[in-house]
Write a protein that holds these residues in place. Structure first.
Motif, PDB file in Angstrom:
ATOM      1  N   LEU A  31       0.796  -1.222   0.000  1.00  0.00           N
ATOM      2  CA  LEU A  31       0.000   0.000   0.000  1.00  0.00           C
ATOM      3  C   LEU A  31       0.833   1.278   0.000  1.00  0.00           C
ATOM      4  O   LEU A  31       0.334   2.333  -0.389  1.00  0.00           O
ATOM      5  N   THR A  32       2.091   1.205   0.441  1.00  0.00           N
ATOM      6  CA  THR A  32       2.905   2.417   0.580  1.00  0.00           C
ATOM      7  C   THR A  32       2.996   3.236  -0.707  1.00  0.00           C
ATOM      8  O   THR A  32       2.774   4.466  -0.689  1.00  0.00           O
ATOM      9  N   VAL A  35      -0.504   4.870  -1.353  1.00  0.00           N
ATOM     10  CA  VAL A  35      -0.799   5.929  -0.380  1.00  0.00           C
ATOM     11  C   VAL A  35       0.056   7.156  -0.671  1.00  0.00           C
ATOM     12  O   VAL A  35      -0.422   8.304  -0.582  1.00  0.00           O
ATOM     13  N   VAL A  38      -1.462   9.082  -3.574  1.00  0.00           N
ATOM     14  CA  VAL A  38      -2.664   9.812  -3.165  1.00  0.00           C
ATOM     15  C   VAL A  38      -2.294  11.023  -2.315  1.00  0.00           C
ATOM     16  O   VAL A  38      -2.876  12.106  -2.444  1.00  0.00           O
ATOM     17  N   ALA A  39      -1.293  10.850  -1.453  1.00  0.00           N
ATOM     18  CA  ALA A  39      -0.915  11.933  -0.545  1.00  0.00           C
ATOM     19  C   ALA A  39      -0.220  13.082  -1.267  1.00  0.00           C
ATOM     20  O   ALA A  39      -0.360  14.249  -0.877  1.00  0.00           O
TER      21      ALA A  39
END
Length: 287
Positions: A31-32, A35, A38-39
């Motif tokens: 997921l890193t 994420v 998205v961040a």
């Protein structure tokens, strides 16, 4: 009493806490990158970046090439899957054919692109014939993009369809033969409808793989904007020119990939989205 009996079994089915911790670490590894995208995505400028001429051109080319490659893969891959599922009597020959199908799945895509270049380049055996006969070779053209995606992605469709063919109901085909249907008619009017979910799942997986193809495409087709530049190639180029555009296009490609996975949910590939295991009860001990 039923709840009391099922509780120990439910607890036994759960992994140990240490296994859960390691599993969560693995999930974090996966997921890193998502994420982080998205961040760091410039959400206030997202629409403008995604609708820029270069991004729209790359997206259109990606969708067109992926759709054409998937169509060709379906036409060629379904009969190939039928060969693997029972059309080859010799076990050794069937293993050799399956190995040939699986090799593109494990090879680095750039090697596939180099192989296509060695076969269809202007000085290559097939490419030189095309050049002498028609004055044209597929290298560095839209056709080259489709060819690269086809070779890399078709194995996903073939394996999916073969699995469905191996689990199909043979009695229905025997009835068709008894009623006088030939092998060709039985295959297209009986067998193919029975495995349509496997074909649909394989086609969606193939399409998604085509959209994400990079190595074989850049090696065989190049990176010419408006001609061979697909979305992954545009992202790679944007990383050098404009990080914001690269992140925006990456997020867009992630959303398309997620949409494909949602399309595969249960109806297409039950094993990809398994339901919870049924509880064993006193009235249903075999569940």
């Amino acid at each position: 009493m039923t709840g009391g009996r099922s509780a120990p079994r439910d607890q036994a089915r759960r992994p140990a806490p240490a296994v859960c911790v390691v599993g969560l670490i693995g999930l974090a590894v996966l997921l890193t990158p998502l994420v982080a995208l998205v961040a760091t995505a410039p959400w206030d400028q997202m629409w403008g970046l995604l609708t820029a001429p270069s991004a729209r051109s790359a997206l259109r080319l990606s969708l067109a090439a992926a759709a054409l490659a998937t169509t060709i893969a379906t036409v060629l891959g379904v009969p190939l899957a039928a060969l693997l599922a029972g059309g080859i009597a010799s076990d050794r020959l069937r293993s050799a054919v399956r190995l040939a199908v699986l090799v593109p799945m494990v090879l680095p895509p750039v090697v596939v692109g180099a192989g296509l270049l060695a076969a269809f380049g202007r000085r290559a055996p097939i490419g030189s014939l095309l050049d002498s006969w028609f004055g044209w070779t597929p290298t560095y053209s839209f056709i080259a993009v489709v060819m690269a995606q086809l070779v890399v992605a078709m194995p996903f469709l073939v394996i999916s369809v073969e699995s469905s063919l191996r689990s199909r109901d043979l009695d229905t085909e025997e009835v068709a033969h008894t009623l006088g249907a030939g092998r060709w008619a039985t295959f297209w009017h009986v067998t193919v409808p029975m495995v349509r979910t496997g074909i649909g799942a394989g086609a969606l997986l193939c399409f998604a793989r085509c959209l994400g193809e990079f190595g074989a495409t850049v090696t065989f087709a190049g990176n010419v904007e408006g001609v061979t530049q697909t979305l992954p190639l545009a992202i790679y180029l944007a990383l050098v020119r404009d990080d914001r555009a690269a992140v925006a296009m990456s997020v867009g490609l992630v959303l398309v990939s997620v949409a494909v996975l949602v399309g595969l949910r249960r109806r297409w590939v039950p094993g990809l989205w398994p339901r919870s295991a049924p509880r064993r009860t006193a009235s249903n001990p075999a569940a």
